[in-house]
Scaffold this active site. Sequence first.
Site, PDB file in Angstrom:
ATOM      1  N   GLU A   1       0.785  -1.250   0.058  1.00 14.79           N
ATOM      2  CA  GLU A   1       0.005   0.124  -0.092  1.00 14.79           C
ATOM      3  C   GLU A   1       0.855   1.189  -0.046  1.00 14.79           C
ATOM      4  OE1 GLU A   1      -3.945  -0.436   2.344  1.00 14.79           O
ATOM      5  OE2 GLU A   1      -2.625  -1.417   3.440  1.00 14.79           O
TER       6      GLU A   1
ATOM      7  N   GLU B   1      -4.143  -9.271   3.210  1.00 14.98           N
ATOM      8  CA  GLU B   1      -5.107  -8.712   4.359  1.00 14.98           C
ATOM      9  C   GLU B   1      -6.225  -9.930   4.468  1.00 14.98           C
ATOM     10  OE1 GLU B   1      -2.688  -5.027   4.377  1.00 14.98           O
ATOM     11  OE2 GLU B   1      -3.335  -6.666   3.033  1.00 14.98           O
TER      12      GLU B   1
END
Length: 259
Positions: free
Chosen positions: A113, A133
């Site tokens: 990210e 995730e």
Amino acid sequence: MGLVEIEDRGAVRHIIMNRPEKRNAMNGELIQALGNAFEDAAADDSVRVVVVRGAGPMFSSGMDVGSLADLSKQPEGLRDFRDPLLRWWNLLEEMPKPTIAQIHGACIGGAMELALAADMRVMAEDAVAAILEVKVGLIPDVGGCSRLPSIVGLGRAKELIMTGRFVDGREAHAIGFANRVAPADELDQVTTQLCDDLLSAAPRAIALAKGVLDAAAKPALEETLEREVDAQEQLAATADFAEGTSAFLEKRQAEFAGR
């Protein structure tokens, strides 16, 4: 030696995550040091290009396991944990100078990210990247869901986020995640060439073009970033997150409850 090292190469500033013994896993101290370095680079008029990279065998393994475990025990602290990351990752994207993530080894979870918040990515052929995730019952909530579709396309973004699978440097380049790819021993040289290309252009023109391009590619970014954390708050309080975190720490397959 600090958790973040600064290396100036003329007008190019290298910001180096320096926690190699922990694979540059991002704990609170490293995140704070990165944020301070981004703020300094953004404010320094002598810096025209920013490169983020990692010391040791990899770019970064993502969020520190200890931080993840703490969050599973206190999900109400999600926004307090996320806010500084989001502020500084956004700054990497928004500062009026080009930013580059130089990726070797691995770039996982929150580190991917971070790389997505950079304007460009240069990646070693044998490096790998993944957003994992979903494997612990969460979603990427520091811009992963909001930024990846504009870079690789919606279908590929869904596949990468919803499966958590890894891509190597060659595939990352083919799908548009990596702007340039290089053999590992030539990675620094290829990054330097990209920096030189950027330095040959007018800084003001680059700054204005960057702002227009980002607005065109992500017109609803503020809204989708908020939707990310809303979704994450729902997930952080579930048994799936607790089970996913336990399974990750215990190195076993998670047994998710389902819906």
